[in-house]
Design an enzyme around this catalytic site. Structure first.
Site, short mmCIF file in Angstrom:
data_model
loop_
_atom_site.label_atom_id
_atom_site.label_comp_id
_atom_site.label_asym_id
_atom_site.label_seq_id
_atom_site.Cartn_x
_atom_site.Cartn_y
_atom_site.Cartn_z
N HIS A 360 33.88 29.13 3.06
CA HIS A 360 34.83 28.97 4.16
C HIS A 360 35.63 30.22 4.48
O HIS A 360 36.46 30.20 5.38
CB HIS A 360 35.82 27.84 3.86
N LYS A 551 48.10 25.65 14.78
CA LYS A 551 47.29 25.92 13.60
C LYS A 551 48.21 26.43 12.50
O LYS A 551 49.39 26.70 12.76
CB LYS A 551 46.21 26.96 13.91
N ARG A 552 47.68 26.55 11.27
CA ARG A 552 48.49 27.13 10.22
C ARG A 552 49.01 28.50 10.67
O ARG A 552 48.34 29.22 11.41
CB ARG A 552 47.66 27.28 8.94
N LYS A 557 45.74 34.84 12.07
CA LYS A 557 45.64 33.99 13.26
C LYS A 557 46.50 34.54 14.41
O LYS A 557 46.36 34.12 15.56
CB LYS A 557 46.05 32.55 12.93
N THR A 659 38.23 25.09 14.21
CA THR A 659 37.82 23.82 14.82
C THR A 659 38.83 23.39 15.87
O THR A 659 38.50 22.63 16.77
CB THR A 659 37.66 22.70 13.77
N LYS A 663 38.40 21.37 19.61
CA LYS A 663 39.17 20.21 20.08
C LYS A 663 39.74 20.49 21.46
O LYS A 663 39.67 19.66 22.37
CB LYS A 663 40.33 19.90 19.12
C1 LIG Z 1 41.97 20.99 13.61
C2 LIG Z 1 43.16 21.14 12.75
C3 LIG Z 1 43.36 22.33 12.05
C4 LIG Z 1 42.44 23.53 12.17
O1 LIG Z 1 42.84 24.28 13.29
P1 LIG Z 1 42.34 25.79 13.51
O2 LIG Z 1 42.85 26.12 14.87
O3 LIG Z 1 40.84 25.73 13.48
O4 LIG Z 1 42.92 26.61 12.44
C5 LIG Z 1 44.49 22.45 11.25
N1 LIG Z 1 45.37 21.43 11.14
C6 LIG Z 1 45.21 20.28 11.82
C7 LIG Z 1 46.23 19.21 11.66
C8 LIG Z 1 44.10 20.09 12.64
O5 LIG Z 1 43.96 18.93 13.29
#
Ligand SMILES: *Cc1c(COP(=O)(O)O)cnc(C)c1O
Length: 814
Positions: A360, A551-552, A557, A659, A663
């Protein structure tokens, strides 16, 4: 329209819910609150799953089907009520069941706490995969830890993050079944005894110094249309018989209790680290605890059905989600060799034939390794086995590449250097028949960087499986407005088959359809605006572009890049207020690891910039900044359907896949992003006209990092960036502490490892392209429709189908 069947079923469900409330919970209808109704409803819904669950489990063995075991230290599940009700096709029935009781389905739904047993993308991927496995009717178990406390709750005070414990089990978990009778003993420490069993054969017997029990808690995982149900089995730590402990401590009650606490601590709390190592003994105990429980469990099941471990690779596929369960390689060898007297080479074939590993991350600081002395103390037999695996492995490398000392030390499972360490990625690599990355770019980089030498030795081992998301949760449930429109436009088959979304492509040129698409987005944004007002006491205009980065919080990022661009835009609007600026709302959400000070400072900067910008009457509704606290799956489900622009702006080469990008694209947001992770494949699918790509490529980032003065050069080259840095470092946004951001800004002028300065102008320019598209609303909504239309490939059903055929060798019936 409620037909009579639905009406009858609603009445039956209503009666069942009231029965649960009364007889299982001992509550009266009049005294019941939303939380009570949630529990009663969940229990009643769960009853509808059990028969199919038991049947699916039975059928898998009756037909000798291969089982998939997905081992993951994290499952970021979120809420389950709507997921289960929707997959069972009971949404309308349940609404009808609750209404006469004066109970609102949405209020009940929101009374469910999030199961936050994960940090971010990795854990959420595991949850999406579990849903897709069930929807594709692949017999599977998820194995993980039933943390008593999931990811911390984030509270922002004056923009500073504070962590509060999360308590999702406080009022009970109606979805799970405790299985106190299903438990395994997990050993730690102690010694290894070598016993001669014949002339030329030794057996090794591990005498653990300490034993903890892993107790199973099972949650049924309902697939789409409720046709197949799998199991998520999470392990909870239980101290071995407290009386024995007391005897062990010679009547020392307090000592016995302390031991018990220490043992049960294993499943107390999720490590809140993301993309960084958690170098704690407790973490290693957690990893071995759940991995050993999983392997003992699946071996026991396999032996019960098939009687012989030699058929394990034919009947079992074990997927390691990152290296957290990598000790599985040594544990399965121990089970085969020590407990079942299988000769080493045969045991190795069984192990490698069953296990595969998903990498990952490429971040060097996130590659797991454990100090040899710690391993020797905690898992002495495993350490011996790892040495043996390494000896065999290095022998075969030496045989093919005699004299290549550099190669041998690079592929060794043991890192020599200051303090010897076991490289868990290497262990997982040699113990797996397939190793995969999670996007095309990432898999390619695996071959060129961390596993370069391994790839040269075993060129068929690394493969790519680009991540996906479950469309049931991330479209059908979270965006019912859009789902309704899609069903109308391309037919209900789109609910079963994501590829049908392509039927929308011609409608992108239909102005009437685009208007309806935009109207759905508008309604979602109005709901989002209401939430922003309620949470932050901030009014935003739902007609403005909702520009979202959720995101985190991590330097790679690059939330910082987004915030600095916000400052530049703010300055530009103020200096030319007469221009026709595209109105924007910048929406942020995300948690920083508790010990990650720079990430916390970035949150504080977002807050400081928000305070200034939101309070400035000259920008009016043309720019607002909102940082929503406590990002989790449920908040994502609110924000994703309301997003216009999706920020996927990581430094190229650093985001394995992402991911969140999928979404948001699926829900009709246009992406502004770098050529990183799965963004590259999104570009291929949605087309260059429908995505805003900017910034350095991976190769360009690599080249620049060698140039020590690139930070200063970037600032030199960009007067706009220079002005922004000067404003921030001089305290314009932090008058209470003018020096707050001085060091952070200096790092952009210096090493700038994350290329914030280098990408700044390119990013600013891409944002202006987004503005121009927004101003041409026909063009914007055409692109938005095409994003939704062309995201079908990013369904986790596609990802799981690829794992099934290319890694696990299991058939897909559906
Ligand atoms: C999808 C998701 C992530 C991953 O988001 P990235 O933009 O790919 O880092 C992290 N936390 C939650 C709650 C999510 O639903």
């Amino acid at each position: 329209m409620a037909n009579t069947d639905t009406a009858q079923d609603a009445a039956a469900l209503r009666a069942a819910i009231v029965r649960k409330l009364t007889y299982d919970m001992g509550k009266s209808r009049s005294g019941a609150r939303d939380r009570d109704w949630f529990l009663a409803t969940a229990l009643a819904v769960r009853d509808r799953v059990i028969d199919r669950w038991l049947e699916a489990t039975r059928a898998a063995y009756a037909h000798g089907e291969k089982q998939v075991y997905y081992l993951s230290l994290e499952f970021l599940v979120g809420r389950l009520l709507r997921d289960n009700v929707s997959n069972l096709g009971l949404v309308e029935t349940l609404r009808e069941a609750l209404a006469p009781l004066g109970v609102d389905f949405d209020a009940v739904r929101q009374a469910e706490p999030d199961a936050a047993l994960g940090n971010g993308g990795l854990g959420r991927l595991a949850a999406c995969f579990m849903e897709s496995l069930a929807s594709l009717a692949i017999p599977a178990f998820g194995y993980g830890i039933r943390y008593e406390h999931g990811l911390f709750r984030q509270i922002l005070r004056e923009g500073w993050q504070h962590e509060y414990p999360e308590d999702w089990l406080q009022f009970g978990n109606p979805w799970e079944f405790a299985r106190p009778e299903i438990s395994h003993d997990i050993g730690f420490g102690g010694s290894v005894e070598a016993v001669r069993v014949s002339e030329d054969e030794m057996r090794h017997v591990w005498h653990p110094g300490e034993t903890v029990q892993a107790v199973a808690y099972d949650t049924p995982v309902v697939g789409w249309r409720g046709e197949h149900v799998n199991t998520l089995r999470l392990w909870s730590a239980r101290a071995l018989d407290p009386l024995k402990l007391e005897a062990f401590n010679f009547g020392d009650h307090v000592g016995a209790l302390a031991d018990r606490m220490r043992q049960e601590a294993i499943s107390k709390v999720l490590y809140p680290s993301d993309e960084s190592p958690a170098g704690q003994e407790l973490r290693l105990r957690q990893e071995y605890f759940f991995t050993s429980a999983a392997l003992q469990d699946l071996v026991r099941r396999h032996l019960r059905v098939y009687g012989d471990l030699r058929s394990l690779p034919d009947k079992v596929a074990i997927q390691l989600n990152d290296t957290h369960p990598a000790i599985a390689v040594a544990e399965l060898m121990r089970i085969c060799v020590d407990l079942h007297a299988i000769p080493w080479d045969e045991a190795w074939a069984i192990t490698r034939g069953s296990i595969s590993y998903t990498n990952h991350t490429l971040l060097p600081e996130a590659l797991e390794s454990w100090a040899v002395p710690l391993m020797e103390r905690l898992l002495p037999r495993h350490m011996q086995i790892i040495y043996l695996i390494n000896a065999h492995h290095l022998d075969s490398v030496r045989a093919a590449h005699a004299g290549d000392v550099r190669l041998l030390s690079s592929v060794s499972l043991i890192e020599e250097g200051h303090g010897r360490r076991v490289r868990m990625g290497h262990l997982a690599f040699v113990g797996s028949h397939k190793v995969n990355g999670v996007s095309a770019l990432h898999s390619d980089l695996l071959k060129r960087t961390v596993f370069r030498d391994f790839h040269a030795i075993t060129p068929d081992r690394i493969t790519n499986k680009t991540n996906g998301i479950t469309f049931r949760r991330w479209l059908q449930q979270s965006n019912p407005g859009l789902t309704g429109l899609l069903v109308e436009a391309v037919g209900p088959a789109v609910l079963n088959d994501a590829a049908r979304l392509e039927g929308l492509i011609p409608l992108a040129d239909d102005a009437g359809f685009r208007d309806r698409f935009a109207a759905v987005k508008r309604a979602n944004k109005e709901a989002m605006a209401a939430l922003i007002r309620q949470q932050l006491d901030l009014r935003v205009d739902p007609a403005a572009m909702f520009d979202v980065q959720i995101k985190r919080i991590h330097e790679y990022k690059r939330q910082l890049l987004n915030i600095l661009e916000t400052v530049a835009l703010y300055d530009a609007i103020r200096s030319q207020p007469h221009l026709d600026w595209a109105p924007r709302v910048k929406i942020f959400a995300g948690k920083a690891a508790a010990s990650y000070h720079r990430a916390k400072l970035i949150i504080k900067l977002a807050h400081d910039v928000a305070r200034v910008v939101n309070g400035d009457p000259t920008v009016r509704d043309r720019l607002k900044v909102a940082f929503l606290p406590n990002y989790n799956v449920s908040l994502a489900e609110m924000i994703v359907p309301a997003a216009d622009l999706s920020e996927q702006i990581s430094t190229a080469g650093m985001e394995a896949s992402g991911t969140g990008n999928m979404k948001l694209g699926l829900n009709g947001a246009l992406t502004i992003g770098t050529l990183d992770g799965a963004n590259v494949e999104m570009l291929e699918h949605v087309g260059a006209d429908n995505i805003f790509i900017f910034g350095l490529t991976t190769e360009e980032v690599e080249a620049r990092r060698h140039d020590g003065s690139h930070g200063a050069a970037a600032v030199q080259a960009s007067p706009r960036l220079g002005e922004v840095l000067e404003a921030v470092e001089s305290g314009v946004f932090s008058p209470d502490d003018a020096g707050r951001y001085r060091e952070m800004m200096a790092s952009i002028r210096g090493h700038d490892y994350f290329m914030v300065g280098a990408d700044f102008d390119s990013y600013f320019e891409a944002q202006r392209r987004a503005d121009a598209r927004w101003q041409d609303s026909g063009a914007w909504w055409r692109s938005a429709v095409l994003n939704t239309a062309r995201m079908g490939w990013f369904s986790s059903d596609r990802t799981i189908a690829e794992y099934a055929s290319e890694i696990w060798d299991v058939p897909i019936k559906r």
